[in-house]
Design a protein around this motif. Structure first.
Motif, PDB file in Angstrom:
ATOM      1  N   GLN A  78       0.857  -1.184   0.000  1.00 29.07           N
ATOM      2  CA  GLN A  78       0.000   0.000   0.000  1.00 29.07           C
ATOM      3  C   GLN A  78       0.887   1.227   0.000  1.00 29.07           C
ATOM      4  N   LEU A  79       0.625   2.158  -0.916  1.00 27.32           N
ATOM      5  CA  LEU A  79       1.383   3.398  -0.943  1.00 27.32           C
ATOM      6  C   LEU A  79       0.646   4.418  -0.085  1.00 27.32           C
ATOM      7  N   THR A  80       1.284   4.881   0.995  1.00 27.04           N
ATOM      8  CA  THR A  80       0.598   5.846   1.857  1.00 27.04           C
ATOM      9  C   THR A  80       1.171   7.249   1.689  1.00 27.04           C
ATOM     10  N   LYS A  81       2.268   7.384   0.938  1.00 26.32           N
ATOM     11  CA  LYS A  81       2.782   8.702   0.567  1.00 26.32           C
ATOM     12  C   LYS A  81       3.509   8.565  -0.757  1.00 26.32           C
ATOM     13  N   GLY A  82       3.074   9.353  -1.744  1.00 21.96           N
ATOM     14  CA  GLY A  82       3.668   9.265  -3.081  1.00 21.96           C
ATOM     15  C   GLY A  82       4.725  10.331  -3.300  1.00 21.96           C
ATOM     16  N   LEU A  83       5.288  10.349  -4.520  1.00 18.93           N
ATOM     17  CA  LEU A  83       6.309  11.331  -4.902  1.00 18.93           C
ATOM     18  C   LEU A  83       5.752  12.746  -4.883  1.00 18.93           C
ATOM     19  N   GLU A  84       6.624  13.708  -4.610  1.00 19.19           N
ATOM     20  CA  GLU A  84       6.222  15.112  -4.706  1.00 19.19           C
ATOM     21  C   GLU A  84       6.975  15.834  -5.823  1.00 19.19           C
ATOM     22  N   ILE A  85       8.199  15.377  -6.107  1.00 18.86           N
ATOM     23  CA  ILE A  85       9.008  15.987  -7.172  1.00 18.86           C
ATOM     24  C   ILE A  85       8.580  15.413  -8.525  1.00 18.86           C
ATOM     25  N   ASP A  86       8.638  16.238  -9.570  1.00 22.69           N
ATOM     26  CA  ASP A  86       8.402  15.747 -10.935  1.00 22.69           C
ATOM     27  C   ASP A  86       9.670  15.008 -11.390  1.00 22.69           C
ATOM     28  N   VAL A  87       9.553  13.715 -11.616  1.00 22.61           N
ATOM     29  CA  VAL A  87      10.762  12.919 -11.903  1.00 22.61           C
ATOM     30  C   VAL A  87      10.865  12.494 -13.370  1.00 22.61           C
ATOM     31  N   LYS A  88      10.014  13.054 -14.216  1.00 19.04           N
ATOM     32  CA  LYS A  88      10.089  12.717 -15.642  1.00 19.04           C
ATOM     33  C   LYS A  88      11.477  13.080 -16.168  1.00 19.04           C
ATOM     34  N   ASP A  89      12.086  12.149 -16.904  1.00 18.68           N
ATOM     35  CA  ASP A  89      13.420  12.314 -17.500  1.00 18.68           C
ATOM     36  C   ASP A  89      14.547  12.462 -16.467  1.00 18.68           C
ATOM     37  N   LYS A  90      14.282  12.166 -15.225  1.00 15.85           N
ATOM     38  CA  LYS A  90      15.320  12.271 -14.186  1.00 15.85           C
ATOM     39  C   LYS A  90      15.952  10.893 -13.920  1.00 15.85           C
ATOM     40  N   ASP A  91      17.174  10.927 -13.388  1.00 18.51           N
ATOM     41  CA  ASP A  91      17.827   9.696 -12.930  1.00 18.51           C
ATOM     42  C   ASP A  91      17.421   9.454 -11.488  1.00 18.51           C
ATOM     43  N   LEU A  92      16.751   8.331 -11.243  1.00 18.22           N
ATOM     44  CA  LEU A  92      16.241   8.050  -9.897  1.00 18.22           C
ATOM     45  C   LEU A  92      17.071   6.975  -9.217  1.00 18.22           C
ATOM     46  N   LEU A  93      17.311   7.178  -7.938  1.00 20.17           N
ATOM     47  CA  LEU A  93      17.996   6.177  -7.129  1.00 20.17           C
ATOM     48  C   LEU A  93      17.111   5.890  -5.917  1.00 20.17           C
ATOM     49  N   ILE A  94      16.574   4.677  -5.876  1.00 19.10           N
ATOM     50  CA  ILE A  94      15.733   4.274  -4.744  1.00 19.10           C
ATOM     51  C   ILE A  94      16.641   3.989  -3.554  1.00 19.10           C
ATOM     52  N   ILE A  95      16.316   4.560  -2.401  1.00 17.02           N
ATOM     53  CA  ILE A  95      17.107   4.327  -1.185  1.00 17.02           C
ATOM     54  C   ILE A  95      16.263   3.511  -0.210  1.00 17.02           C
ATOM     55  N   GLU A  96      16.672   2.274   0.003  1.00 13.72           N
ATOM     56  CA  GLU A  96      15.935   1.351   0.888  1.00 13.72           C
ATOM     57  C   GLU A  96      16.779   1.010   2.112  1.00 13.72           C
ATOM     58  N   ASP A  97      16.111   0.635   3.197  1.00 18.53           N
ATOM     59  CA  ASP A  97      16.849   0.149   4.360  1.00 18.53           C
ATOM     60  C   ASP A  97      17.277  -1.310   4.155  1.00 18.53           C
ATOM     61  N   ILE A  98      16.320  -2.143   3.742  1.00 19.60           N
ATOM     62  CA  ILE A  98      16.633  -3.565   3.579  1.00 19.60           C
ATOM     63  C   ILE A  98      15.727  -4.173   2.509  1.00 19.60           C
ATOM     64  N   VAL A  99      16.298  -5.030   1.695  1.00 24.78           N
ATOM     65  CA  VAL A  99      15.513  -5.772   0.712  1.00 24.78           C
ATOM     66  C   VAL A  99      15.452  -7.219   1.174  1.00 24.78           C
ATOM     67  N   ASP A 100      14.226  -7.703   1.376  1.00 27.00           N
ATOM     68  CA  ASP A 100      14.038  -9.068   1.883  1.00 27.00           C
ATOM     69  C   ASP A 100      13.444  -9.908   0.744  1.00 27.00           C
ATOM     70  N   THR A 101      12.120 -10.045   0.681  1.00 27.53           N
ATOM     71  CA  THR A 101      11.528 -10.775  -0.450  1.00 27.53           C
ATOM     72  C   THR A 101      11.740 -10.010  -1.761  1.00 27.53           C
ATOM     73  N   GLY A 102      11.860  -8.690  -1.662  1.00 26.73           N
ATOM     74  CA  GLY A 102      11.997  -7.872  -2.868  1.00 26.73           C
ATOM     75  C   GLY A 102      10.647  -7.438  -3.425  1.00 26.73           C
ATOM     76  N   LEU A 103       9.567  -7.869  -2.802  1.00 25.54           N
ATOM     77  CA  LEU A 103       8.220  -7.549  -3.315  1.00 25.54           C
ATOM     78  C   LEU A 103       7.936  -6.047  -3.209  1.00 25.54           C
ATOM     79  N   THR A 104       8.321  -5.442  -2.084  1.00 30.76           N
ATOM     80  CA  THR A 104       8.117  -3.999  -1.913  1.00 30.76           C
ATOM     81  C   THR A 104       8.904  -3.232  -2.971  1.00 30.76           C
ATOM     82  N   LEU A 105      10.167  -3.605  -3.106  1.00 29.73           N
ATOM     83  CA  LEU A 105      11.034  -2.899  -4.043  1.00 29.73           C
ATOM     84  C   LEU A 105      10.545  -3.034  -5.473  1.00 29.73           C
ATOM     85  N   SER A 106      10.108  -4.216  -5.873  1.00 31.61           N
ATOM     86  CA  SER A 106       9.692  -4.358  -7.262  1.00 31.61           C
ATOM     87  C   SER A 106       8.401  -3.578  -7.509  1.00 31.61           C
TER      88      SER A 106
END
Ligand code: IMP
Ligand code: MG
Length: 172
Positions: A78-106
């Motif tokens: 469930q997404l409870t807070k979405g992006l605020e910056i316009d990220v079209k054509d931007k290079d994005l780097l997702i910053i996570e604490d931990i990747v377990d099953t990977g389901l959240t990240l994907s």
């Protein structure tokens, strides 16, 4: 009382983040990526990482929930807070604490792709291998662990332990 078994000290975390920051600064030289941190767990990691980078960055936060107070992902994101910056054509780097099953990240990866960014890469403090279900590429990981439930340095168990400066394995 649950047991806390030390996994990474403050010094070890700092060294690993410094070396990751050098790689990211080199890979994104002459660019200005948007770091998209996943609340709440990644906020401590993000704040230390950005102060070690030698490139300019922009920062945004999203919040995705799949956990209650259990220790395993439901896969039901469930997404409870979405992006605020316009990220079209931007290079994005997702910053996570931990990747377990990977389901959240994907799920997050697909959500970010829907905004038409130039690129999306993944950076995580901890990469936990044992329960991986989703086929996702992790571009930067500070530390790889096989299994266990980890807390401290932003990571919680039912909202406890986030404030600890070190990382521990929690034995319930
Ligand atoms: P995944 O969808 O199974 O990869 O779970 C990802 C999210 O679950 C992470 O962003 C964490 O918030 C949480 N999580 C998974 N494993 C742990 C852990 O060992 N300690 C604390 N939180 C965890
Ligand atoms: Mg998380």
């Amino acid at each position: 009382m649950p047991d806390l078994i030390p996994v990474l000290t403050k010094d070890e975390i700092e060294r690993k983040i410094s070396s990751m920051a050098r790689r990211i600064s080199y890979d994104y030289k002459d660019r200005e990526p948007v770091l998209v941190a996943v609340l709440k767990g990644a906020f401590v990691f993000l704040s230390d990482l950005i102060r070690q980078l030698t490139i300019p960055v922009k920062i945004d936060f999203i919040r995705a929930c799949s956990y209650g107070s259990d220790t395993s992902s439901s896969g039901n994101i469930q997404l409870t807070k979405g992006l605020e910056i316009d990220v079209k054509d931007k290079d994005l780097l997702i910053i996570e604490d931990i990747v377990d099953t990977g389901l959240t990240l994907s799920w997050i990866f697909n959500y970010l792709q829907s905004f038409g960014p130039e690129s999306v890469r993944v950076c995580t403090l901890l990469d936990k291998l044992e329960r991986r279900k989703a086929d996702i590429k992790i571009d930067y990981a500070c530390h790889v662990v096989e299994r266990g439930f980890l807390v401290g340095y932003g990571l919680d168990y039912a909202e406890d332990y986030r404030y600890l400066p070190e990382i521990y394995h929690l034995k319930l």
